[in-house]
Design a protein around this motif. Structure first.
Motif, PDB file in Angstrom:
ATOM      1  N   LEU A 148     -21.119  18.343   5.672  1.00 22.23           N
ATOM      2  CA  LEU A 148     -21.202  18.103   7.116  1.00 22.23           C
ATOM      3  C   LEU A 148     -20.425  19.160   7.894  1.00 22.23           C
ATOM      4  O   LEU A 148     -20.900  19.663   8.931  1.00 22.23           O
ATOM      5  CB  LEU A 148     -20.678  16.701   7.434  1.00 22.23           C
ATOM      6  N   ARG A 200     -23.588  12.416  11.975  1.00 20.15           N
ATOM      7  CA  ARG A 200     -24.794  12.545  11.160  1.00 20.15           C
ATOM      8  C   ARG A 200     -26.013  11.972  11.889  1.00 20.15           C
ATOM      9  O   ARG A 200     -27.104  12.540  11.848  1.00 20.15           O
ATOM     10  CB  ARG A 200     -24.605  11.835   9.824  1.00 20.15           C
ATOM     11  N   SER A 201     -25.826  10.817  12.551  1.00 12.75           N
ATOM     12  CA  SER A 201     -26.962  10.203  13.248  1.00 12.75           C
ATOM     13  C   SER A 201     -27.406  11.047  14.440  1.00 12.75           C
ATOM     14  O   SER A 201     -28.604  11.142  14.731  1.00 12.75           O
ATOM     15  CB  SER A 201     -26.586   8.786  13.706  1.00 12.75           C
ATOM     16  N   GLN A 218     -25.186  14.724   1.640  1.00  9.51           N
ATOM     17  CA  GLN A 218     -24.022  13.853   1.537  1.00  9.51           C
ATOM     18  C   GLN A 218     -22.766  14.671   1.266  1.00  9.51           C
ATOM     19  O   GLN A 218     -22.809  15.735   0.660  1.00  9.51           O
ATOM     20  CB  GLN A 218     -24.223  12.838   0.419  1.00  9.51           C
ATOM     21  N   ASN A 277     -20.241   9.330  10.427  1.00 12.54           N
ATOM     22  CA  ASN A 277     -21.582   8.741  10.410  1.00 12.54           C
ATOM     23  C   ASN A 277     -22.279   8.902  11.762  1.00 12.54           C
ATOM     24  O   ASN A 277     -23.502   9.101  11.818  1.00 12.54           O
ATOM     25  CB  ASN A 277     -21.491   7.262  10.038  1.00 12.54           C
ATOM     26  N   LEU A 292     -29.380  13.833  12.958  1.00  8.98           N
ATOM     27  CA  LEU A 292     -30.654  13.360  12.401  1.00  8.98           C
ATOM     28  C   LEU A 292     -31.682  13.104  13.499  1.00  8.98           C
ATOM     29  O   LEU A 292     -32.890  13.335  13.296  1.00  8.98           O
ATOM     30  CB  LEU A 292     -30.410  12.084  11.589  1.00  8.98           C
ATOM     31  N   ARG A 329     -18.450  15.248   2.798  1.00 16.39           N
ATOM     32  CA  ARG A 329     -17.721  15.704   3.979  1.00 16.39           C
ATOM     33  C   ARG A 329     -17.821  17.216   4.159  1.00 16.39           C
ATOM     34  O   ARG A 329     -18.017  17.710   5.273  1.00 16.39           O
ATOM     35  CB  ARG A 329     -16.258  15.275   3.826  1.00 16.39           C
ATOM     36  N   VAL A 338     -28.359  16.293   7.036  1.00 19.00           N
ATOM     37  CA  VAL A 338     -27.155  16.842   6.402  1.00 19.00           C
ATOM     38  C   VAL A 338     -26.991  16.217   5.019  1.00 19.00           C
ATOM     39  O   VAL A 338     -27.063  14.992   4.882  1.00 19.00           O
ATOM     40  CB  VAL A 338     -25.909  16.551   7.261  1.00 19.00           C
TER      41      VAL A 338
END
Length: 344
Positions: free
Chosen positions: A158, A141-142, A153, A138, A145, A155, A151
């Protein structure tokens, strides 16, 4: 001290409060001692009932007391709470524990073996590692972002995005320092994956060698993880008289309310072990699509339920049914059969 019939022990990290009751329930002994002192005190007493709350260290101490010839009764703290008098303190807690252990309808917790506790420790460690891996994903991802990189959803999505970004540093738009940080985070991710994989292999080996876990692993939606966790938590299931009692222990039984004189089912109680309930519900969610397509009695029941209830409700209902099936297999020492009948 020879008249003591019930010994109530309120366990603490360092010191414990001990209360001894006679056959009539009169207090004959009040003492505060360390854990080693409880063992020394019990060694001086004839065989009696030693009552404790099922908490950290209770199973180890209970095995030592059983070796001395005592009968150990472990209880859930929530069942002891109603017997605590006003002005709560450690001595009153010990007295409440001793009093609760005398009730004929009290539910007791079976003593766990050292092997069961070892399996539970491994499950807790794995759960912590999975949580750390999820937190790391997570955070990655942040970071992306914040730089306008969204990205999808999953694994795998990612990993694919990270591979593309790090293979083309000029086109990625990421600074050199951020790329180094992402490289380091990916290394941490791989290390967590390796540690979780080692634990998964260990659970698989346990399930192959343990007859009870091997029987449970044949149930759809149970598998290796749930089988080893169930064996560690309930052993042979002898502490539960019915499969519904085990389902209620996991909080999978719906609450009931009366509206206009008619009973109405509400959400599940969510009592008991959150970790076990999470495993069982996740297993049921994974097995539901396949089971609902089968021509077995379980598949017919699921299709009828899906036609009139929400999908999440069906998942919880299936989880409750799988738990009841698991109890039946443990008690009868049988294997799961798709026909709906147990196989020898």
């Amino acid at each position: 001290m020879k008249d003591i019939q019930i010994l109530g022990v309120d366990l603490g990290k360092n010191s414990c409060s001990v209360v001894g009751l006679d056959q009539a329930g009169r207090v004959l002994l009040r003492r505060r001692t360390r854990r080693e002192g409880v063992i020394a005190l019990a060694a001086k007493l004839p065989g009696c009932v030693v009552a404790m709350e099922a908490c950290c260290g209770a199973h180890h101490l209970g095995r030592l007391l059983v070796a001395q010839g005592h009968e150990v009764r472990l209880m859930s703290p929530e069942y002891v709470r109603p017997y605590v008098k006003s002005q709560k303190n450690d001595d009153r807690d010990a007295e409440a524990i001793a009093e609760a252990a005398t009730r004929p309808t009290m539910r007791f917790v079976a003593l766990k073996t050292e092997a069961q506790l070892d399996i539970q420790v491994l499950h807790r460690v794995r759960d912590r590692l999975v949580g750390q891996r999820t937190s790391l994903m997570n955070q990655i991802r942040s970071i992306l972002l914040e730089r306008g990189i969204v990205v999808p959803q999953g694994r795998r999505s990612l990993l694919d995005v990270l591979a593309g970004l790090l293979s083309e540093p000029d086109a990625s738009g990421l600074g050199a320092r951020v790329r180094l940080l992402l490289d380091d985070m990916i290394d941490q991710w791989r290390a967590l994956d390796a540690r979780i994989k080692r634990l998964d292999d260990e659970f698989a080996e346990m399930a192959r060698n343990d007859p009870a876990a091997r029987r449970l692993a044949t149930i759809p939606g149970i598998g290796v993880m749930n089988a080893t966790a169930l064996v560690a938590a309930i052993g042979d299931g002898a502490t539960f008289k019915r499969g519904r009692d085990l389902s209620a222990w996991l909080g999978l039984v719906p609450r009931q309310a009366t509206t206009g004189g008619k009973p109405k089912l509400l959400g599940i109680t969510k009592r008991g072990s959150k970790y076990m309930r999470k495993l069982v519900i996740q297993g049921a969610r994974a097995a539901l699509p396949t089971l609902a397509k089968t021509a077995t009695p379980l598949g017919v029941w699921l299709r009828g339920l899906l036609a009139r209830a929400h999908g999440n409700t069906v998942v919880v209902a299936l989880a409750s049914k799988l738990i009841r099936i698991a109890w039946a297999l443990l008690r009868n020492q049988t294997m799961f059969a798709d026909s709906g009948r147990a196989a020898a």
